[in-house]
Design a protein around this motif. Structure first.
Motif, PDB file in Angstrom:
ATOM      1  N   MET A   1       0.844  -1.200   0.000  1.00 21.39           N
ATOM      2  CA  MET A   1       0.000   0.000   0.000  1.00 21.39           C
ATOM      3  C   MET A   1       0.877   1.246   0.000  1.00 21.39           C
ATOM      4  SD  MET A   1      -2.942   1.131   2.713  1.00 21.39           S
ATOM      5  CE  MET A   1      -3.774   2.708   2.567  1.00 21.39           C
ATOM      6  N   ASN A   2       0.539   2.204  -0.841  1.00 18.64           N
ATOM      7  CA  ASN A   2       1.237   3.477  -0.891  1.00 18.64           C
ATOM      8  C   ASN A   2       0.421   4.490  -0.087  1.00 18.64           C
ATOM      9  OD1 ASN A   2       2.326   5.977  -1.532  1.00 18.64           O
ATOM     10  ND2 ASN A   2       2.663   5.494  -3.680  1.00 18.64           N
ATOM     11  N   PRO A   3       0.955   5.008   1.029  1.00 16.40           N
ATOM     12  CA  PRO A   3       0.168   5.932   1.852  1.00 16.40           C
ATOM     13  C   PRO A   3      -0.200   7.223   1.138  1.00 16.40           C
ATOM     14  CG  PRO A   3       2.462   5.849   2.581  1.00 16.40           C
ATOM     15  CD  PRO A   3       2.289   4.744   1.605  1.00 16.40           C
ATOM     16  N   ALA A   4       0.500   7.535   0.046  1.00 15.33           N
ATOM     17  CA  ALA A   4       0.169   8.745  -0.716  1.00 15.33           C
ATOM     18  C   ALA A   4      -1.086   8.568  -1.568  1.00 15.33           C
ATOM     19  CB  ALA A   4       1.343   9.144  -1.607  1.00 15.33           C
ATOM     20  N   VAL A   5      -1.522   7.331  -1.741  1.00 14.71           N
ATOM     21  CA  VAL A   5      -2.691   7.042  -2.584  1.00 14.71           C
ATOM     22  C   VAL A   5      -3.718   6.293  -1.748  1.00 14.71           C
ATOM     23  CG1 VAL A   5      -3.523   5.965  -4.708  1.00 14.71           C
ATOM     24  CG2 VAL A   5      -1.211   6.912  -4.628  1.00 14.71           C
ATOM     25  N   GLU A   6      -4.677   7.030  -1.217  1.00 13.73           N
ATOM     26  CA  GLU A   6      -5.690   6.433  -0.360  1.00 13.73           C
ATOM     27  C   GLU A   6      -6.906   5.960  -1.154  1.00 13.73           C
ATOM     28  OE1 GLU A   6      -6.630   9.266   2.633  1.00 13.73           O
ATOM     29  OE2 GLU A   6      -4.663   9.146   3.604  1.00 13.73           O
ATOM     30  N   SER A   7      -7.240   6.666  -2.230  1.00 12.41           N
ATOM     31  CA  SER A   7      -8.423   6.291  -3.006  1.00 12.41           C
ATOM     32  C   SER A   7      -8.243   6.678  -4.467  1.00 12.41           C
ATOM     33  CB  SER A   7      -9.683   6.955  -2.429  1.00 12.41           C
ATOM     34  OG  SER A   7      -9.594   8.361  -2.514  1.00 12.41           O
ATOM     35  N   ILE A   8      -8.889   5.912  -5.341  1.00 12.53           N
ATOM     36  CA  ILE A   8      -8.727   6.080  -6.794  1.00 12.53           C
ATOM     37  C   ILE A   8     -10.072   5.991  -7.493  1.00 12.53           C
ATOM     38  CG2 ILE A   8      -7.674   5.140  -8.899  1.00 12.53           C
ATOM     39  CD1 ILE A   8      -5.568   3.805  -7.079  1.00 12.53           C
ATOM     40  N   SER A   9     -10.320   6.949  -8.371  1.00 12.88           N
ATOM     41  CA  SER A   9     -11.393   6.828  -9.362  1.00 12.88           C
ATOM     42  C   SER A   9     -10.735   6.409 -10.669  1.00 12.88           C
ATOM     43  CB  SER A   9     -12.116   8.164  -9.571  1.00 12.88           C
ATOM     44  OG  SER A   9     -12.852   8.543  -8.439  1.00 12.88           O
ATOM     45  N   ALA A  10     -11.067   5.222 -11.163  1.00 12.05           N
ATOM     46  CA  ALA A  10     -10.550   4.760 -12.458  1.00 12.05           C
ATOM     47  C   ALA A  10     -11.676   4.845 -13.472  1.00 12.05           C
ATOM     48  CB  ALA A  10     -10.044   3.331 -12.350  1.00 12.05           C
ATOM     49  N   PHE A  11     -11.393   5.446 -14.632  1.00 12.50           N
ATOM     50  CA  PHE A  11     -12.462   5.498 -15.621  1.00 12.50           C
ATOM     51  C   PHE A  11     -11.954   5.185 -17.013  1.00 12.50           C
ATOM     52  CE2 PHE A  11     -11.257  10.035 -16.113  1.00 12.50           C
ATOM     53  CZ  PHE A  11     -11.408  10.233 -17.479  1.00 12.50           C
ATOM     54  N   PHE A  12     -12.913   4.745 -17.844  1.00 11.55           N
ATOM     55  CA  PHE A  12     -12.630   4.383 -19.227  1.00 11.55           C
ATOM     56  C   PHE A  12     -13.655   5.032 -20.153  1.00 11.55           C
ATOM     57  CE2 PHE A  12     -11.755   0.606 -16.581  1.00 11.55           C
ATOM     58  CZ  PHE A  12     -10.381   0.509 -16.766  1.00 11.55           C
ATOM     59  N   PRO A  13     -13.216   5.768 -21.174  1.00 17.44           N
ATOM     60  CA  PRO A  13     -14.133   6.105 -22.261  1.00 17.44           C
ATOM     61  C   PRO A  13     -14.377   4.846 -23.086  1.00 17.44           C
ATOM     62  CG  PRO A  13     -11.931   6.931 -22.739  1.00 17.44           C
ATOM     63  CD  PRO A  13     -11.880   6.332 -21.373  1.00 17.44           C
ATOM     64  N   CYS A  14     -15.615   4.616 -23.468  1.00 13.56           N
ATOM     65  CA  CYS A  14     -15.973   3.392 -24.186  1.00 13.56           C
ATOM     66  C   CYS A  14     -16.817   3.752 -25.391  1.00 13.56           C
ATOM     67  CB  CYS A  14     -16.749   2.462 -23.247  1.00 13.56           C
ATOM     68  SG  CYS A  14     -17.513   1.025 -24.026  1.00 13.56           S
ATOM     69  N   CYS A  15     -16.330   3.402 -26.583  1.00  8.28           N
ATOM     70  CA  CYS A  15     -17.107   3.605 -27.805  1.00  8.28           C
ATOM     71  C   CYS A  15     -16.974   2.353 -28.661  1.00  8.28           C
ATOM     72  CB  CYS A  15     -16.621   4.845 -28.558  1.00  8.28           C
ATOM     73  SG  CYS A  15     -17.635   5.262 -29.992  1.00  8.28           S
ATOM     74  N   ALA A  37      -6.082   0.489  -2.040  1.00  8.64           N
ATOM     75  CA  ALA A  37      -6.790   1.765  -2.033  1.00  8.64           C
ATOM     76  C   ALA A  37      -8.298   1.538  -2.086  1.00  8.64           C
ATOM     77  CB  ALA A  37      -6.360   2.620  -3.228  1.00  8.64           C
ATOM     78  N   ASP A  38      -9.048   2.509  -1.575  1.00  9.97           N
ATOM     79  CA  ASP A  38     -10.482   2.528  -1.833  1.00  9.97           C
ATOM     80  C   ASP A  38     -10.675   2.997  -3.266  1.00  9.97           C
ATOM     81  OD1 ASP A  38     -11.171   1.774   0.752  1.00  9.97           O
ATOM     82  OD2 ASP A  38     -11.161   3.839   1.466  1.00  9.97           O
ATOM     83  N   TRP A  92      -7.327  10.417  -6.213  1.00  5.92           N
ATOM     84  CA  TRP A  92      -6.577  10.314  -7.468  1.00  5.92           C
ATOM     85  C   TRP A  92      -7.511   9.850  -8.566  1.00  5.92           C
ATOM     86  CZ3 TRP A  92      -1.309  11.397  -8.166  1.00  5.92           C
ATOM     87  CH2 TRP A  92      -0.575  11.643  -6.995  1.00  5.92           C
ATOM     88  N   VAL A  93      -7.218  10.275  -9.793  1.00  2.00           N
ATOM     89  CA  VAL A  93      -8.036   9.896 -10.949  1.00  2.00           C
ATOM     90  C   VAL A  93      -7.129   9.202 -11.965  1.00  2.00           C
ATOM     91  CG1 VAL A  93      -9.562  10.683 -12.780  1.00  2.00           C
ATOM     92  CG2 VAL A  93      -9.546  11.889 -10.574  1.00  2.00           C
ATOM     93  N   PHE A  94      -7.506   7.983 -12.309  1.00  8.65           N
ATOM     94  CA  PHE A  94      -6.773   7.218 -13.320  1.00  8.65           C
ATOM     95  C   PHE A  94      -7.679   7.012 -14.519  1.00  8.65           C
ATOM     96  CE2 PHE A  94      -6.494   2.910 -15.186  1.00  8.65           C
ATOM     97  CZ  PHE A  94      -5.255   3.016 -15.808  1.00  8.65           C
ATOM     98  N   TYR A  95      -7.113   7.145 -15.724  1.00 10.11           N
ATOM     99  CA  TYR A  95      -7.908   6.797 -16.895  1.00 10.11           C
ATOM    100  C   TYR A  95      -7.021   6.183 -17.965  1.00 10.11           C
ATOM    101  CZ  TYR A  95      -6.360  10.494 -20.119  1.00 10.11           C
ATOM    102  OH  TYR A  95      -5.621  11.282 -20.969  1.00 10.11           O
ATOM    103  N   THR A  96      -7.648   5.341 -18.756  1.00  9.19           N
ATOM    104  CA  THR A  96      -7.063   4.840 -19.995  1.00  9.19           C
ATOM    105  C   THR A  96      -8.217   4.458 -20.904  1.00  9.19           C
ATOM    106  OG1 THR A  96      -5.371   3.399 -20.951  1.00  9.19           O
ATOM    107  CG2 THR A  96      -6.841   2.396 -19.333  1.00  9.19           C
ATOM    108  N   ASP A  97      -7.925   4.066 -22.126  1.00  9.01           N
ATOM    109  CA  ASP A  97      -8.977   3.779 -23.099  1.00  9.01           C
ATOM    110  C   ASP A  97      -9.598   2.407 -22.857  1.00  9.01           C
ATOM    111  OD1 ASP A  97      -8.277   6.196 -24.165  1.00  9.01           O
ATOM    112  OD2 ASP A  97      -7.056   5.352 -25.777  1.00  9.01           O
ATOM    113  N   GLY A  98     -10.818   2.229 -23.366  1.00  7.50           N
ATOM    114  CA  GLY A  98     -11.525   0.977 -23.162  1.00  7.50           C
ATOM    115  C   GLY A  98     -11.229  -0.091 -24.185  1.00  7.50           C
ATOM    116  N   ASP A  99     -10.261   0.153 -25.091  1.00  9.80           N
ATOM    117  CA  ASP A  99     -10.016  -0.797 -26.193  1.00  9.80           C
ATOM    118  C   ASP A  99      -8.938  -1.832 -25.888  1.00  9.80           C
ATOM    119  OD1 ASP A  99      -7.724   0.735 -26.277  1.00  9.80           O
ATOM    120  OD2 ASP A  99      -8.162   1.666 -28.222  1.00  9.80           O
ATOM    121  N   ALA A 100      -8.403  -1.825 -24.661  1.00  8.75           N
ATOM    122  CA  ALA A 100      -7.433  -2.833 -24.189  1.00  8.75           C
ATOM    123  C   ALA A 100      -6.063  -2.729 -24.836  1.00  8.75           C
ATOM    124  CB  ALA A 100      -7.988  -4.256 -24.362  1.00  8.75           C
ATOM    125  N   GLN A 101      -5.698  -1.556 -25.350  1.00  8.22           N
ATOM    126  CA  GLN A 101      -4.325  -1.396 -25.813  1.00  8.22           C
ATOM    127  C   GLN A 101      -3.364  -1.101 -24.651  1.00  8.22           C
ATOM    128  OE1 GLN A 101      -4.935   1.041 -29.786  1.00  8.22           O
ATOM    129  NE2 GLN A 101      -3.156  -0.299 -29.948  1.00  8.22           N
TER     130      GLN A 101
END
Length: 241
Positions: A1-15, A37-38, A92-101
């Motif tokens: 666990m990294n104490p600097a990162v307590e919670s993450i919103s991960a999102f993907f644009p999907c088309c 993380a939460d 924290w906010v994480f994002y990447t594309d929904g196409d699995a690249q």
């Protein structure tokens, strides 16, 4: 666990990512759990014409912390990112594309590099897994925007980022095309955000096709890019809200 990162919103644009979005969601939840993380996962279904929305509704029955945002019509890549940033609620906010690249499991690499004095953990591709033509265009594009916009990251086109939510609140993003990636990096940079870079893997696209490499889309993006350059470089408009 990294104490600097307590919670993450991960999102993907999907088309039209019916074939890949379920695995992306599962891997994202697994990565958030692995780093201790939460978190939540958000998917923006940007007017998909395939079965993506059906897949997402089934996943929502399994994952209570999966939130699905639906656009009745396609708003563009930037429009999907704007919706994701607005919906994110965590530290924290994480994002990447929904196409699995990209592999959402490598979120763990970004989390490991996050510190109290870091605002953006920026991925960069170890090797681009696209056709020769797209690799050439991608390299030329990156070199051009890096020089024109005076960007200090090595791979602006790598949509695999972990960003402190407070840093996102200090800027205002407006573009709904793929130009938003340049806008995001430049405005974060101008706002004083502190970057660290991490190498990540890039995989061939196995399903569907890119929404960007179409003549009309490329032409409109070039117009957007020129306008953005005038505002941010020539006129030096501030990045703040």
């Amino acid at each position: 666990m990294n104490p600097a990162v307590e919670s993450i919103s991960a999102f993907f644009p999907c088309c039209n990512d019916e074939a890949t979005i379920a695995s992306m969601v599962r891997l994202a939840f697994g990565a958030i759990e692995s780093v201790g993380a939460d978190g939540e996962v958000i998917v923006i279904d940007d007017g998909s014409a395939d079965g993506s929305l059906h897949v997402l509704k089934e996943l929502a029955d399994v994952y209570p912390r999966l939130h699905v945002i639906t656009h009745d019509r396609t708003r563009g890549y930037g429009g999907a990112l704007l919706a994701g940033f607005e919906a994110a609620t965590q530290q924290w906010v994480f994002y990447t594309d929904g196409d699995a690249q990209f592999d959402p499991s490598e979120l763990e690499l970004l989390v490991a590099a996050a510190r109290d004095d870091v605002d953006v953990v920026q991925g960069y591709k170890l090797q681009r897994a696209d056709s020769l033509g797209r690799r050439i265009v991608g390299r030329l594009y990156h070199r051009f925007v890096r020089l024109a916009f005076r960007l200090r990251v090595r791979d602006t086109d790598c949509d695999f980022r972990l960003i402190r939510a407070d840093a996102l609140r200090r800027i205002r993003l407006v573009h709904t095309s793929g130009v938003i990636c340049v806008e995001l990096v430049r405005k974060l940079q101008d706002s004083g955000a502190r970057f660290v870079e991490v190498p990540v893997h890039h995989y061939p696209r196995r399903h569907g096709r890119s929404q960007f490499f179409r003549p009309g889309r490329v032409g409109s993006s070039l117009v957007d890019l020129m306008g953005l350059w005038v505002r941010l470089v020539v006129l030096r408009r501030p990045p703040s809200r």
